[in-house]
Design a protein around this motif. Sequence first.
Motif, mmCIF file in Angstrom:
data_model
loop_
_atom_site.group_PDB
_atom_site.id
_atom_site.type_symbol
_atom_site.label_atom_id
_atom_site.label_comp_id
_atom_site.label_asym_id
_atom_site.label_seq_id
_atom_site.Cartn_x
_atom_site.Cartn_y
_atom_site.Cartn_z
ATOM 1 N N GLY A 262 0.282 -1.386 0.071
ATOM 2 C CA GLY A 262 -0.007 -0.134 -0.149
ATOM 3 C C GLY A 262 0.848 1.361 0.059
ATOM 4 O O GLY A 262 1.692 1.312 -1.199
ATOM 5 N N VAL A 263 0.541 2.454 0.785
ATOM 6 C CA VAL A 263 0.986 3.567 1.011
ATOM 7 C C VAL A 263 2.506 2.989 0.984
ATOM 8 O O VAL A 263 2.812 3.426 0.132
ATOM 9 N N LEU A 289 -2.840 9.145 0.728
ATOM 10 C CA LEU A 289 -3.303 8.775 1.715
ATOM 11 C C LEU A 289 -5.095 9.871 1.178
ATOM 12 O O LEU A 289 -6.084 9.231 1.888
ATOM 13 N N TYR A 292 -6.024 6.625 -2.382
ATOM 14 C CA TYR A 292 -5.180 5.817 -2.511
ATOM 15 C C TYR A 292 -4.827 5.623 -3.695
ATOM 16 O O TYR A 292 -5.717 4.809 -4.508
ATOM 17 N N GLN A 296 -6.362 -1.285 -4.311
ATOM 18 C CA GLN A 296 -7.043 -1.737 -3.679
ATOM 19 C C GLN A 296 -6.223 -3.169 -3.071
ATOM 20 O O GLN A 296 -7.135 -4.147 -3.998
ATOM 21 N N GLN A 310 -4.906 0.664 3.687
ATOM 22 C CA GLN A 310 -4.333 2.132 2.666
ATOM 23 C C GLN A 310 -2.824 1.372 3.126
ATOM 24 O O GLN A 310 -2.459 1.861 2.135
ATOM 25 N N ARG A 345 -5.847 1.933 8.357
ATOM 26 C CA ARG A 345 -6.728 2.850 7.079
ATOM 27 C C ARG A 345 -7.545 3.757 7.695
ATOM 28 O O ARG A 345 -8.251 4.083 8.566
ATOM 29 N N ALA A 347 -8.713 8.142 7.009
ATOM 30 C CA ALA A 347 -9.926 8.939 6.045
ATOM 31 C C ALA A 347 -9.872 10.403 6.365
ATOM 32 O O ALA A 347 -9.454 10.814 5.481
#
Length: 443
Positions: A262-263, A289, A292, A296, A310, A345, A347
Amino acid sequence: MVSVRSRARLLAWAALLAGLAAVVVLVATTGRGGLLILLLGLCGLAGTAAGVWLVVAHRGAARWTGAVLALAALALVLVAYTVKGLWGEALAAVVLWGLAAVCARSALRTVRPPAGMRAVRHLPAKHPVLIMNPRSGGGKVGRFGLVEKAERLGARVLLLDTSAGGHTDVTELARGAVAGGADLLGVAGGDGTQALVAAVAAEHGLPFLVLPAGTRNHFAMDLGLDRADPSLTLDALTDGEELLVDLGTVSGRPFVNTVSFGVYAQIVQSPEYRDAKTSTALDALPDLLLGYSGAQLDARADDTRLTAPQALLVSNNPYAGAQPLGGGARRPRLDLGTLGVVSVRVANAAQAAQVAVLGSRAAGLTVTTARQVTVDAQAPTIPVGVDGEALNLPTPVTCAVRPGALRVVVPRRRPGVPAAPGGPLDWRRLLALALGSALPPSD
């Protein structure tokens, strides 16, 4: 002479009394001052967390606004305490509560110290072979004279070809050393290089020596080695002991520290990451962030499903704290036969503040352990960071652990690994210790 149990009881009473004194200070504060101290402190923490979120998740004016907000939140709390005449009480409460926490942890560790990795005697190898990367860590091999010192101790040294256009297959070099009669394999290089040589050592059941000659040397740090002077680790050749350590695998590839998705994995893919890790991460985080840009992810840690994280960090044994990007934390043990898993995760600023206040109990952060982690996505390949190296691996990606696969040789005298933080304090067990009764089991 005070016994261990008596010393633990004294520390337990000191913790309870300090905690009670902190409460008394707040309750005894004139009027509603005690409640005001708590409310101001919580507001300051929430404001600081929101500011940090703006810094990492935005650019330009929003980032500067976040920095100002974080600093202003702290400053306003201090000013408010001073204006309201609560500065002394607030400071006293913080100091007393900090003292209570320190004494409590010391008491519980004294009566039940955390178990470390078991070491066994190591007989000196007759034909040790050490593979060294001259460019690793900005030239630590040459700066600390590792080649000369190793050869004086009877080791054969193989240098990686770092010339322009030169390429050395580390795995083949290690296998060639084994074919040539090596009875110990060692490596001076980064964590990625160490993992490749470690896999060969594990494959042949040979002792493995880590020389912390990389940039960060996370694996060496968690083994308790001296990262300031890698030459001191060479003492293990003549006066060493063995630790049975786990080895992680990701889609069949070995890793000694972490695998990230992910990130963080996308940040590692950046060409600028190796030379400027912090600035590159700060520049990339906003896009990653907020909306993203990668595929997924859908992950499963044993039977626990992690939906659309994320950022996902899988470590060879769990770290002693929830560190979403793995920075600053340490693994107190490397022989538990399990993977550490941190899923993030977040948001918005409210969720970021929740993570800052509640840590692993926050809804946006999942901290667990597993024997196997599988990561899938609606894409044929996904970016993966393996011990800081950028890769693209076909989905699904499976991380696993091989318990006790590595016979790691370390010097008998080394700085050591600090005890792990104990997590939330168990005041029920502390009270039982102070009263001299049997400790209830940990939850």
